[in-house]
Write an enzyme that holds these catalytic residues in place. Structure first.
Site, PDB file in Angstrom:
ATOM      1  N   ARG A 241       0.854  -1.192   0.000  1.00 56.71           N
ATOM      2  CA  ARG A 241       0.000   0.000   0.000  1.00 56.71           C
ATOM      3  C   ARG A 241       0.888   1.238   0.000  1.00 56.71           C
ATOM      4  O   ARG A 241       1.933   1.274   0.662  1.00 56.71           O
ATOM      5  CB  ARG A 241      -0.905   0.026   1.237  1.00 56.71           C
ATOM      6  CG  ARG A 241      -2.045  -0.986   1.185  1.00 56.71           C
ATOM      7  CD  ARG A 241      -3.085  -0.641   0.128  1.00 56.71           C
ATOM      8  NE  ARG A 241      -4.205  -1.569   0.101  1.00 56.71           N
ATOM      9  CZ  ARG A 241      -4.329  -2.593  -0.747  1.00 56.71           C
ATOM     10  NH1 ARG A 241      -3.393  -2.832  -1.657  1.00 56.71           N
ATOM     11  NH2 ARG A 241      -5.404  -3.367  -0.711  1.00 56.71           N
ATOM     12  N   HIS A 289      -0.752  -0.036  -9.823  1.00 59.04           N
ATOM     13  CA  HIS A 289      -1.434  -0.945  -8.882  1.00 59.04           C
ATOM     14  C   HIS A 289      -1.895  -2.212  -9.625  1.00 59.04           C
ATOM     15  O   HIS A 289      -3.088  -2.528  -9.670  1.00 59.04           O
ATOM     16  CB  HIS A 289      -2.617  -0.262  -8.198  1.00 59.04           C
ATOM     17  CG  HIS A 289      -3.030  -0.964  -6.930  1.00 59.04           C
ATOM     18  ND1 HIS A 289      -3.455  -0.301  -5.815  1.00 59.04           N
ATOM     19  CD2 HIS A 289      -3.073  -2.282  -6.598  1.00 59.04           C
ATOM     20  CE1 HIS A 289      -3.755  -1.177  -4.854  1.00 59.04           C
ATOM     21  NE2 HIS A 289      -3.527  -2.394  -5.326  1.00 59.04           N
TER      22      HIS A 289
HETATM   23  P1  NAP Z   1      -1.750 -11.550   5.089  1.00 62.27           P
HETATM   24  O1  NAP Z   1      -1.851 -12.951   4.610  1.00 62.27           O
HETATM   25  O2  NAP Z   1      -2.720 -11.077   6.103  1.00 62.27           O
HETATM   26  O3  NAP Z   1      -0.262 -11.359   5.677  1.00 62.27           O
HETATM   27  C1  NAP Z   1       0.117 -10.240   6.378  1.00 62.27           C
HETATM   28  C2  NAP Z   1       1.525 -10.460   6.943  1.00 62.27           C
HETATM   29  O4  NAP Z   1       1.994  -9.216   7.468  1.00 62.27           O
HETATM   30  C3  NAP Z   1       1.571 -11.494   8.075  1.00 62.27           C
HETATM   31  O5  NAP Z   1       2.725 -12.292   7.971  1.00 62.27           O
HETATM   32  C4  NAP Z   1       1.653 -10.614   9.325  1.00 62.27           C
HETATM   33  O6  NAP Z   1       2.353 -11.149  10.430  1.00 62.27           O
HETATM   34  C5  NAP Z   1       2.472  -9.438   8.789  1.00 62.27           C
HETATM   35  N1  NAP Z   1       2.241  -8.251   9.621  1.00 62.27           N
HETATM   36  C6  NAP Z   1       1.079  -7.595   9.862  1.00 62.27           C
HETATM   37  N2  NAP Z   1       1.279  -6.545  10.691  1.00 62.27           N
HETATM   38  C7  NAP Z   1       2.597  -6.557  10.993  1.00 62.27           C
HETATM   39  C8  NAP Z   1       3.422  -5.751  11.838  1.00 62.27           C
HETATM   40  N3  NAP Z   1       2.920  -4.716  12.525  1.00 62.27           N
HETATM   41  N4  NAP Z   1       4.727  -6.060  11.919  1.00 62.27           N
HETATM   42  C9  NAP Z   1       5.254  -7.111  11.240  1.00 62.27           C
HETATM   43  N5  NAP Z   1       4.524  -7.926  10.427  1.00 62.27           N
HETATM   44  C10 NAP Z   1       3.216  -7.654  10.313  1.00 62.27           C
HETATM   45  O7  NAP Z   1      -1.813 -10.525   3.878  1.00 62.27           O
HETATM   46  P2  NAP Z   1      -1.513 -10.841   2.327  1.00 62.27           P
HETATM   47  O8  NAP Z   1      -2.650 -11.555   1.694  1.00 62.27           O
HETATM   48  O9  NAP Z   1      -0.160 -11.439   2.229  1.00 62.27           O
HETATM   49  O10 NAP Z   1      -1.505  -9.363   1.717  1.00 62.27           O
HETATM   50  C11 NAP Z   1      -0.620  -8.376   2.164  1.00 62.27           C
HETATM   51  C12 NAP Z   1      -0.992  -7.050   1.546  1.00 62.27           C
HETATM   52  O11 NAP Z   1      -0.661  -7.029   0.160  1.00 62.27           O
HETATM   53  C13 NAP Z   1      -2.499  -6.717   1.530  1.00 62.27           C
HETATM   54  O12 NAP Z   1      -2.949  -6.265   2.770  1.00 62.27           O
HETATM   55  C14 NAP Z   1      -2.570  -5.648   0.462  1.00 62.27           C
HETATM   56  O13 NAP Z   1      -2.366  -4.392   1.067  1.00 62.27           O
HETATM   57  C15 NAP Z   1      -1.388  -5.975  -0.450  1.00 62.27           C
HETATM   58  N6  NAP Z   1      -1.832  -6.395  -1.795  1.00 62.27           N
HETATM   59  C16 NAP Z   1      -1.407  -5.670  -2.863  1.00 62.27           C
HETATM   60  C17 NAP Z   1      -1.770  -6.064  -4.137  1.00 62.27           C
HETATM   61  C18 NAP Z   1      -1.284  -5.308  -5.348  1.00 62.27           C
HETATM   62  O14 NAP Z   1      -1.712  -5.575  -6.456  1.00 62.27           O
HETATM   63  N7  NAP Z   1      -0.360  -4.381  -5.194  1.00 62.27           N
HETATM   64  C19 NAP Z   1      -2.582  -7.192  -4.316  1.00 62.27           C
HETATM   65  C20 NAP Z   1      -3.012  -7.891  -3.203  1.00 62.27           C
HETATM   66  C21 NAP Z   1      -2.616  -7.504  -1.929  1.00 62.27           C
HETATM   67  P3  NAP Z   1       1.832 -12.476  11.209  1.00 62.27           P
HETATM   68  O15 NAP Z   1       2.120 -13.615  10.247  1.00 62.27           O
HETATM   69  O16 NAP Z   1       2.690 -12.520  12.427  1.00 62.27           O
HETATM   70  O17 NAP Z   1       0.375 -12.277  11.474  1.00 62.27           O
HETATM   71  C1  GLV Z   2      -5.152  -5.279  -4.131  1.00 58.23           C
HETATM   72  O1  GLV Z   2      -4.403  -4.383  -3.858  1.00 58.23           O
HETATM   73  C2  GLV Z   2      -5.838  -6.066  -3.163  1.00 58.23           C
HETATM   74  O2  GLV Z   2      -5.742  -5.763  -1.962  1.00 58.23           O
HETATM   75  O3  GLV Z   2      -6.554  -7.014  -3.555  1.00 58.23           O
END
Ligand code: NAP
Ligand code: GLV
Length: 326
Positions: A241, A289
């Site tokens: 983000r 994005h």
């Molecule tokens: P997720 O499965 O919820 O994983 C989040 C990870 O971040 C977990 O390992 C969590 O730790 C860690 N985390 C959260 N808060 C933290 C903190 N304060 N300090 C250290 N680590 C922390 O999320 P995801 O599905 O991988 O997605 C991550 C993000 O990618 C989304 O929220 C979104 O913003 C972004 N995204 C971007 C796109 C794009 O096209 N650019 C697409 C999809 C998603 P724990 O394992 O200890 O809980």
């Molecule tokens: C894209 O950024 C998503 O969060 O799905």
């Protein structure tokens, strides 16, 4: 009794809305033998009869006044914008999109960015524009340590893909899993936690790759102090983000050579304003994005499966913890 389901989103245009409605309708039909009605707008049936909402960052207020709402299913993986809506009904569970195909798309983008930083391909593109022929020193993958912030769906898949391509990978996450709660998030990569773990890992990283959710704890995390903790000339890849990064701090670090190159897919304001310095900065690569987009071909069935679980009284998958924001 058929279930009434509201589809609410900020879609790019009417065609995209129609495409999602068709894909979801087709996926819900076999998932809900009792029948369903997918509503594209409020007012088609009484609000009191809407049991579930499938949403793609709908305008704030879209889910107010639905007394029978029992599930909010996001088509986005990140729910920061959804949770920022102060009118979101407080007691209703929120589930987010988790789609292995989306994780793979993210791993492709991350691998491209890390490879391009590693082998100097962004520098070669600049040299081509200047008509300059200048081979660079050739580093091996094992000479480029990568630190991935976040070890969840996206960060974990990315870390595995990078490790499989020979990069020494460290992941940073909030906490280690509780004893007996299962394995570390990612096998074959180093894992660190908390502020101390982050400090040490930053000092050893040549590339910092962000895949954290945007929460009160992570907003503005990539600031001057954090960037200064990286070795001089390190690369930054932000695929999570825009608000994780303090833009003025990053631009100063780029101008000073502290950050060698930044690959940015996400921005505090999207679309990125036409006069933003990132567009023209020679050490910044801008993506719109597009690192990992929700794909209706797989995501519609995933959303429908959760609605079916709701109808059958089974556990809902991929629930968001509202208190932590992800
Ligand atoms: P997720 O499965 O919820 O994983 C989040 C990870 O971040 C977990 O390992 C969590 O730790 C860690 N985390 C959260 N808060 C933290 C903190 N304060 N300090 C250290 N680590 C922390 O999320 P995801 O599905 O991988 O997605 C991550 C993000 O990618 C989304 O929220 C979104 O913003 C972004 N995204 C971007 C796109 C794009 O096209 N650019 C697409 C999809 C998603 P724990 O394992 O200890 O809980
Ligand atoms: C894209 O950024 C998503 O969060 O799905």
């Amino acid at each position: 009794m058929p279930m009434n389901i509201l589809l609410a989103g900020s879609f790019d245009d009417e065609a995209e809305h129609r495409q999602w409605a068709a894909a979801l309708d087709a996926a819900l039909r076999p998932a809900l033998p009792g029948g369903h009605r997918l509503l594209s707008a409020r007012g088609e049936v009484p609000d009191e009869t809407i049991a579930a909402a499938i949403v793609a960052n709908p305008p704030p207020g879209s889910l107010q006044g639905l007394p029978q709402l029992r599930l909010i299913q996001s088509l986005w993986a990140g729910v920061d914008r959804l949770l920022a809506d102060a009118t979101l009904p407080p007691g209703v569970p929120v589930a987010r999109m988790v789609d292995p195909m989306m994780n793979e798309a993210m791993a492709e983008t991350a691998l491209w960015a890390v490879l391009a930083l590693h082998r100097g391909f962004f520098t070669y593109a600049r040299q081509q524009a200047a008509g300059r022929w200048q081979p660079l020193a050739q580093r091996r993958a094992d000479e480029l340590p990568v630190l991935v912030l976040g070890a969840g769906q996206m960060g974990g898949t990315v870390a595995r893909r990078l490790a499989a391509n020979g990069y020494p990978v460290t992941v940073w996450r909030r906490q280690a899993p509780a004893a007996g709660a299962g394995q570390a998030a990612v096998n074959a990569v180093h894992e660190v936690h908390g502020p101390d773990g982050l400090g040490t890992a930053l000092a050893g990283a040549q590339v910092l790759l962000n895949l954290l959710p945007l929460t009160p704890e992570t907003r503005g995390l990539i600031n001057a102090r954090l960037l200064a903790a990286l070795p001089r000339g390190a690369g930054l890849v932000n695929l999570a983000r825009g608000a994780h990064v303090l833009d003025a701090d990053l631009l100063a670090a780029l101008d000073a050579g502290q950050i060698g190159h930044a690959v940015l897919d996400v921005f505090s304001t999207e679309p990125l304003p036409a006069d933003h310095r990132y567009w023209q900065h020679p050490q910044v690569s801008v993506l719109p994005h597009a690192a990992a987009m929700t794909d209706a071909r797989t995501a519609a069935a995933i959303a429908a499966a959760n609605i079916a679980a709701l109808a059958a009284g089974r556990p809902i998958a991929n629930l968001v913890q509202r208190a932590t924001g992800y």
